[in-house]
Design a protein around this motif. Structure first.
Motif, PDB file in Angstrom:
ATOM      1  N   LYS A 262       0.825  -1.210   0.000  1.00 54.68           N
ATOM      2  CA  LYS A 262       0.000   0.000   0.000  1.00 54.68           C
ATOM      3  C   LYS A 262       0.860   1.262   0.000  1.00 54.68           C
ATOM      4  N   GLU A 263       2.043   1.167   0.616  1.00 51.32           N
ATOM      5  CA  GLU A 263       2.929   2.326   0.684  1.00 51.32           C
ATOM      6  C   GLU A 263       3.279   2.877  -0.694  1.00 51.32           C
ATOM      7  N   LEU A 264       3.312   2.011  -1.693  1.00 50.70           N
ATOM      8  CA  LEU A 264       3.741   2.418  -3.028  1.00 50.70           C
ATOM      9  C   LEU A 264       2.816   3.464  -3.646  1.00 50.70           C
ATOM     10  N   THR A 265       1.609   3.597  -3.123  1.00 47.68           N
ATOM     11  CA  THR A 265       0.674   4.583  -3.659  1.00 47.68           C
ATOM     12  C   THR A 265       0.939   5.984  -3.106  1.00 47.68           C
ATOM     13  N   TYR A 266       1.830   6.089  -2.102  1.00 54.37           N
ATOM     14  CA  TYR A 266       2.165   7.388  -1.499  1.00 54.37           C
ATOM     15  C   TYR A 266       3.620   7.717  -1.842  1.00 54.37           C
ATOM     16  N   GLN A 267       3.824   8.421  -2.948  1.00 52.90           N
ATOM     17  CA  GLN A 267       5.170   8.658  -3.456  1.00 52.90           C
ATOM     18  C   GLN A 267       5.649  10.101  -3.291  1.00 52.90           C
ATOM     19  N   ASN A 293       8.507   6.678  -0.924  1.00 51.66           N
ATOM     20  CA  ASN A 293       8.857   8.100  -1.016  1.00 51.66           C
ATOM     21  C   ASN A 293      10.234   8.390  -0.422  1.00 51.66           C
ATOM     22  N   PHE A 294      10.681   7.582   0.562  1.00 51.76           N
ATOM     23  CA  PHE A 294      12.043   7.777   1.054  1.00 51.76           C
ATOM     24  C   PHE A 294      13.067   7.512  -0.041  1.00 51.76           C
ATOM     25  N   ARG A 295      12.886   6.419  -0.772  1.00 52.58           N
ATOM     26  CA  ARG A 295      13.844   6.099  -1.835  1.00 52.58           C
ATOM     27  C   ARG A 295      13.865   7.169  -2.922  1.00 52.58           C
ATOM     28  N   LEU A 296      12.698   7.662  -3.290  1.00 48.02           N
ATOM     29  CA  LEU A 296      12.660   8.725  -4.298  1.00 48.02           C
ATOM     30  C   LEU A 296      13.438   9.948  -3.815  1.00 48.02           C
ATOM     31  N   ALA A 297      13.294  10.283  -2.543  1.00 46.82           N
ATOM     32  CA  ALA A 297      14.024  11.421  -1.977  1.00 46.82           C
ATOM     33  C   ALA A 297      15.528  11.149  -1.934  1.00 46.82           C
ATOM     34  N   ALA A 298      15.910   9.956  -1.461  1.00 49.50           N
ATOM     35  CA  ALA A 298      17.334   9.606  -1.356  1.00 49.50           C
ATOM     36  C   ALA A 298      17.976   9.503  -2.730  1.00 49.50           C
ATOM     37  N   TRP A 299      17.262   8.929  -3.703  1.00 46.60           N
ATOM     38  CA  TRP A 299      17.802   8.821  -5.063  1.00 46.60           C
ATOM     39  C   TRP A 299      18.035  10.190  -5.685  1.00 46.60           C
ATOM     40  N   THR A 300      17.134  11.132  -5.411  1.00 46.61           N
ATOM     41  CA  THR A 300      17.317  12.492  -5.913  1.00 46.61           C
ATOM     42  C   THR A 300      18.600  13.101  -5.349  1.00 46.61           C
ATOM     43  N   CYS A 301      18.842  12.881  -4.063  1.00 47.39           N
ATOM     44  CA  CYS A 301      20.075  13.374  -3.434  1.00 47.39           C
ATOM     45  C   CYS A 301      21.305  12.720  -4.062  1.00 47.39           C
ATOM     46  N   GLY A 302      21.242  11.409  -4.260  1.00 46.82           N
ATOM     47  CA  GLY A 302      22.364  10.692  -4.856  1.00 46.82           C
ATOM     48  C   GLY A 302      22.679  11.177  -6.256  1.00 46.82           C
ATOM     49  N   LEU A 303      21.662  11.431  -7.046  1.00 49.11           N
ATOM     50  CA  LEU A 303      21.874  11.928  -8.408  1.00 49.11           C
ATOM     51  C   LEU A 303      22.484  13.324  -8.392  1.00 49.11           C
ATOM     52  N   GLU A 304      22.080  14.161  -7.458  1.00 47.27           N
ATOM     53  CA  GLU A 304      22.657  15.500  -7.370  1.00 47.27           C
ATOM     54  C   GLU A 304      24.129  15.436  -6.945  1.00 47.27           C
ATOM     55  N   VAL A 305      24.464  14.503  -6.054  1.00 49.61           N
ATOM     56  CA  VAL A 305      25.870  14.311  -5.683  1.00 49.61           C
ATOM     57  C   VAL A 305      26.668  13.837  -6.901  1.00 49.61           C
ATOM     58  N   MET A 334      14.963  13.120   8.378  1.00 51.66           N
ATOM     59  CA  MET A 334      14.775  11.688   8.633  1.00 51.66           C
ATOM     60  C   MET A 334      16.003  10.884   8.215  1.00 51.66           C
ATOM     61  N   ALA A 335      16.585  11.196   7.062  1.00 57.51           N
ATOM     62  CA  ALA A 335      17.764  10.469   6.586  1.00 57.51           C
ATOM     63  C   ALA A 335      18.976  10.757   7.461  1.00 57.51           C
ATOM     64  N   ILE A 336      19.095  11.997   7.931  1.00 50.32           N
ATOM     65  CA  ILE A 336      20.226  12.359   8.789  1.00 50.32           C
ATOM     66  C   ILE A 336      20.146  11.632  10.126  1.00 50.32           C
ATOM     67  N   GLU A 337      18.975  11.670  10.738  1.00 45.26           N
ATOM     68  CA  GLU A 337      18.794  11.113  12.085  1.00 45.26           C
ATOM     69  C   GLU A 337      18.890   9.590  12.113  1.00 45.26           C
ATOM     70  N   THR A 338      18.547   8.954  11.001  1.00 39.91           N
ATOM     71  CA  THR A 338      18.578   7.481  10.952  1.00 39.91           C
ATOM     72  C   THR A 338      19.764   6.945  10.148  1.00 39.91           C
ATOM     73  N   ASP A 339      20.661   7.854   9.723  1.00 39.06           N
ATOM     74  CA  ASP A 339      21.895   7.464   9.024  1.00 39.06           C
ATOM     75  C   ASP A 339      21.590   6.586   7.797  1.00 39.06           C
ATOM     76  N   LYS A 340      20.722   7.085   6.934  1.00 40.91           N
ATOM     77  CA  LYS A 340      20.308   6.324   5.759  1.00 40.91           C
ATOM     78  C   LYS A 340      21.337   6.428   4.633  1.00 40.91           C
ATOM     79  N   ASN A 341      21.555   5.317   3.939  1.00 34.74           N
ATOM     80  CA  ASN A 341      22.346   5.384   2.713  1.00 34.74           C
ATOM     81  C   ASN A 341      21.426   5.692   1.532  1.00 34.74           C
ATOM     82  N   VAL A 342      21.950   5.623   0.326  1.00 33.69           N
ATOM     83  CA  VAL A 342      21.185   6.045  -0.843  1.00 33.69           C
ATOM     84  C   VAL A 342      20.202   4.980  -1.327  1.00 33.69           C
TER      85      VAL A 342
END
Length: 425
Positions: A262-267, A293-305, A334-342
């Motif tokens: 169900k999460e996939l419908t909230y992007q 939506n976390f992955r979409l956000a993290a992927w955007t950051c990775g592409l900008e890097v 959220m990514a900073i506080e939980t030390d998320k990778n890309v």
């Protein structure tokens, strides 16, 4: 029988014993020290099983191994170019299986019977681990009165391994059992069918969207292949029906896992959102962070890097710091506080090693292995490599010991006896 080794040489028996011990210690993170020692012994033993001349000839016959070794050389160069060489060496150590297994097991000439025995052993050990996880999770859930203990990372709590990597290993084990059930000559197929039921249930509860969806597609595709090519209409339809009934029954008994889909419908996402991460027992709402939506956000950051240094990347030792700076720039709390990778192996390689590194990675670990397997009609190897290729989309497999162990061992191993000249040797 798995432990029936009378047809193997002494060297093969020694190799089999070490591989079995490697599998047994691989699944449990608290045994990582023992697994490292076993891995070292396995690599040394494998390397000693043939002469340097034989290894050189084998290396020339297997171009994918050359690609794998060149990719590791790129990792070494990137580490030395890093500002934070110590951090680069840390990442390089985790990626050592990408060198050690291709340079040892990958250079062996193994009999088909030996390889089949090894793969079946892996499937059996995986089933035992799955049963242990299910039983301990049921006990924990009933004791604490929390049904979320039955799902995802909580399900694999006793192993201390992330569920996504366990899901990939489970898929491989299911492929092995299916291969033995439909094409093998071994006995005890009833036991294998029971193991398939356990592993299918385990896969669903692990709640890896990409791995379970792939499993369903592979099962349906194989069913139609079996019906059309083998003209086994009854068996094929039974497989399809069993798959549908099994999925429905598991979902009815344990519906919380469906929340992952169900999460996939909230992007949509807002970097500065302080929303909670969605969970199984929570109502899914648009303000939450979820796997999509976390992955979409993290992927955007990775592409900008990546765009800051597209050719050679930001270097292996500096990639974490640079990504963290991007998260801070975006106020991605959220990514900073939980030390998320890309959360994408491809993207992690791309922004850390650049286009050059990505090309070496794709050629060495994907394109050449797939081409080699196709040329030698090794359908099982194609399926295993393709499974890794899909898994790499949503997770960084080279950032975890378990991930690099799975990749480093299985891709070279499933290709070891595909050279036609080896079949008569």
């Amino acid at each position: 029988m798995i432990l029936s080794l009378q047809d193997f040489t002494k060297k093969e028996k020694g190799l089999f014993a070490l591989i079995l011990l490697f599998f047994a210690t691989l699944y449990f993170a608290h045994l990582s020290g023992i697994n490292s020692v076993v891995t070292g012994l396995l690599v040394v033993y494998s390397f000693s099983m043939s002469s340097l001349k034989d290894k050189w000839e084998t290396l020339k016959q297997r171009p994918y191994l050359q690609g794998m070794l060149l990719f590791f050389l790129v990792l070494v160069v990137s580490t030395l170019l890093s500002d934070d060489i110590a951090r680069g060496l840390h990442h390089l150590k985790i990626r050592l299986p990408l060198l050690l297994f291709p340079a040892s097991l990958g250079l062996l000439q193994l009999k088909k019977e030996f390889k089949d025995k090894v793969l079946l052993s892996f499937a059996v050990i995986t089933t035992i681990v799955a049963l242990v996880c299910i039983i301990t999770s049921i006990y924990a859930a009933s004791t604490a009165h929390r049904t979320d203990y039955l799902y995802n990372d909580a399900l694999t709590g006793i192993t201390r391994q992330q569920s996504i990597y366990m899901a990939l290993a489970t898929n491989i084990a299911l492929y092995i059992f299916a291969k033995e059930i439909f094409f093998g000559r071994g006995k005890n197929k009833i036991g294998m069918l029971l193991a398939v039921v356990v592993l299918f249930t385990f896969s669903y509860l692990l709640a890896s969207r990409i791995m379970f969806t792939l499993l369903l597609f592979v099962a349906l595709g194989f069913s139609f292949y079996y019906i059309i090519r083998k003209r086994k209409i009854l068996e094929g339809l039974t497989l399809v029906l069993g798959l549908i009934i099994g999925t429905v029954v598991i979902n009815k008994l344990m519906p919380s896992t469906f929340n992952r889909y169900k999460e996939l419908t909230y992007q949509s996402f807002n970097y500065e959102s302080r929303g909670k991460e969605s969970h199984y027992n929570m109502e899914i709402t648009p303000d939450q962070w979820n796997g999509a939506n976390f992955r979409l956000a993290a992927w955007t950051c990775g592409l900008e890097v990546f765009q800051t240094c597209p050719i050679i990347g930001v270097d292996l030792g500096d990639k974490d710091a640079v990504l963290l700076e991007k998260y801070k720039e975006k106020k991605f709390y959220m990514a900073i506080e939980t030390d998320k990778n890309v959360h994408s192996n491809y993207l992690d390689v791309l922004f850390s090693l650049g286009v050059i590194g990505l090309l070496f990675y794709l050629v060495g670990w994907l394109f050449l292995p797939l081409l080699f397997a196709y040329q030698n009609q090794n359908g099982f190897a194609i399926l295993v490599i393709s499974t890794f290729a899909l898994a790499w989309i949503t997770e960084v497999y080279f950032g975890k010991n378990f991930g690099t162990m799975l990749v480093g061992f299985f891709i070279p191993f499933v290709l070891t006896n595909t050279v036609k000249t080896e079949r008569s040797s």
